[in-house]
Design a protein around this motif. Structure first.
Motif, short mmCIF file in Angstrom:
data_model
loop_
_atom_site.label_atom_id
_atom_site.label_comp_id
_atom_site.label_asym_id
_atom_site.label_seq_id
_atom_site.Cartn_x
_atom_site.Cartn_y
_atom_site.Cartn_z
N LYS A 42 44.58 38.82 4.26
CA LYS A 42 44.59 40.24 3.63
C LYS A 42 45.94 40.83 4.44
CE LYS A 42 39.76 40.87 2.84
NZ LYS A 42 38.40 41.59 3.12
N ILE A 43 46.07 40.81 5.58
CA ILE A 43 47.24 41.56 6.09
C ILE A 43 48.50 41.09 5.57
CG2 ILE A 43 48.46 41.66 8.45
CD1 ILE A 43 45.89 41.67 9.91
N GLU A 44 48.68 39.95 5.35
CA GLU A 44 49.81 39.40 4.48
C GLU A 44 50.02 40.18 3.16
OE1 GLU A 44 53.59 37.49 4.40
OE2 GLU A 44 52.09 37.68 6.11
N PHE A 87 49.14 47.11 13.13
CA PHE A 87 49.96 48.21 13.51
C PHE A 87 51.51 48.16 13.06
CE2 PHE A 87 46.43 48.02 16.75
CZ PHE A 87 45.75 49.03 15.96
N HIS A 88 51.65 47.03 12.79
CA HIS A 88 53.30 46.71 12.05
C HIS A 88 53.35 47.11 10.56
CE1 HIS A 88 53.18 43.40 15.56
NE2 HIS A 88 53.49 44.66 16.02
N LEU A 89 52.35 47.36 10.05
CA LEU A 89 52.32 47.57 8.65
C LEU A 89 52.60 49.28 8.40
CD1 LEU A 89 49.03 45.51 7.19
CD2 LEU A 89 51.70 45.14 7.24
N THR A 90 53.53 49.54 8.73
CA THR A 90 54.35 50.96 9.00
C THR A 90 54.41 51.69 7.55
OG1 THR A 90 56.40 50.33 9.18
CG2 THR A 90 55.41 50.83 11.12
N SER A 91 54.17 51.11 6.26
CA SER A 91 54.24 51.62 5.13
C SER A 91 52.70 51.68 4.63
CB SER A 91 55.24 50.63 4.01
OG SER A 91 56.44 50.86 4.68
N LEU A 92 51.95 51.09 5.36
CA LEU A 92 50.32 51.12 4.83
C LEU A 92 49.82 52.51 4.43
CD1 LEU A 92 48.30 48.73 4.54
CD2 LEU A 92 47.38 49.49 6.55
N GLY A 116 42.86 51.76 18.57
CA GLY A 116 44.27 51.16 19.13
C GLY A 116 45.58 52.09 18.81
N LYS A 117 46.52 51.45 18.14
CA LYS A 117 47.82 52.14 17.96
C LYS A 117 47.77 52.62 16.37
CE LYS A 117 50.15 49.43 21.68
NZ LYS A 117 51.36 48.68 21.90
N ILE A 118 46.66 52.99 16.09
CA ILE A 118 46.84 53.32 14.55
C ILE A 118 47.55 54.57 14.24
CG2 ILE A 118 44.76 55.10 14.47
CD1 ILE A 118 43.64 53.48 12.20
#
Length: 277
Positions: free
Chosen positions: A20-22, A45-50, A64-66
């Motif tokens: 799902k993350i991919e 948290f690396h999905l900065t375009s989400l 977390g780092k949301i």
């Protein structure tokens, strides 16, 4: 190996989350609902375009780092174990328009620090928590775009006068609280169209209203807003009493016009008489 508590315990669950993350890298939409997560996986948290994130129905106690997901427009945190102190990162989500925090552990604002909310919020759902009063951050003047507010199933006894700050509000849901009256300031919310107060404690001792015995729903709410949908089902009062309220005639006339529009192809609206007998 690091902490694996943020992932589902079984291998199949971990694989599904990873996939799902991919996929979210392409779609900017991620749903991790019902994965028994105790923490949000760090990869998220690396999905900065989400733009859309659904983490409802898990076991989360922190976010977390949301705050790094600065493109988020929709965030669903329903049905977790979040307290107000865990919500601080949400303040950094400047583009957020829809936030759902229902069925968490949000309590008395005096005991928990509620965060400031992004100014672009349009929909805010905080139903089924344990709030005994409405945090000042929810009725802050900066929330000039908030259109829908759901505070059902808390422990609210009153609505603050600052509710008038929510100038764009069209729908207010306060079902299943312990509210006994509505402040006159709600009448200043000119765009209000729907008000749901099911299963509260609004009652009328006498329809001879005075300063000592004030009308529990002020005339300004009926006369000065766009209110067409009012639900009072489950309150200890009758439809006959409601008809004695000052301003109620203006409300009925507005509903009548809306019903005529609906019959000729306009938007449908609940036309039952406020849920009372």
């Amino acid at each position: 190996m690091g902490n694996t508590s943020s992932q589902p315990k079984n291998k199949t669950g971990k694989k599904v989350v990873s996939q799902k993350i991919e996929n979210a890298k392409k779609t900017n939409i991620l749903s991790l609902t019902e994965h028994k997560l105790e923490e949000i996986p760090s990869e998220v948290f690396h999905l900065t375009s989400l733009r859309t994130l659904d983490i409802s129905k898990n076991k989360l106690q922190r976010l977390g780092k949301i705050g790094q997901l600065t493109e988020l427009k929709t965030l669903n945190c329903d049905d977790n174990s979040l307290q107000s102190t865990a919500l601080a990162p949400i303040s950094k989500l400047a583009k957020l328009q829809s936030l759902a925090l229902g069925k968490n552990r949000l309590e008395d604002p005096a005991n928990q620090s509620f965060p400031s909310l992004p100014q672009k919020i349009k929909t805010l759902k905080i139903y089924h928590n344990s709030l005994s009063s409405i945090p000042k951050q929810i009725v802050h003047p900066q929330l000039r775009m908030l259109e829908k507010l759901d505070l059902a199933a808390n422990n609210l006894a009153s609505i603050p006068a600052e509710i008038s700050n929510l100038v764009a509000l069209t729908e207010l849901i306060l079902d299943n609280n312990v509210i006994v009256s509505i402040p006159n300031e709600l009448g200043h919310v000119k765009k209000l169209k729907a008000l749901s107060l099911r299963n509260n404690y609004i009652q009328v001792k006498s329809t001879n209203f005075t300063d000592i015995n004030p009308q529990p729903i002020p005339s300004s709410v009926f006369e000065d807003t766009l209110l067409i949908d009012l639900n009072l089902h489950g309150n200890p009062m009758t439809n006959t009493q409601l008809n004695e309220f000052e301003g109620f005639d203006a409300f009925l006339e507005r509903r009548k016009k809306k019903k005529t529009t609906a019959l000729t192809g306009g938007a449908l609206v609940n036309m039952s008489v406020c849920g009372l007998e």
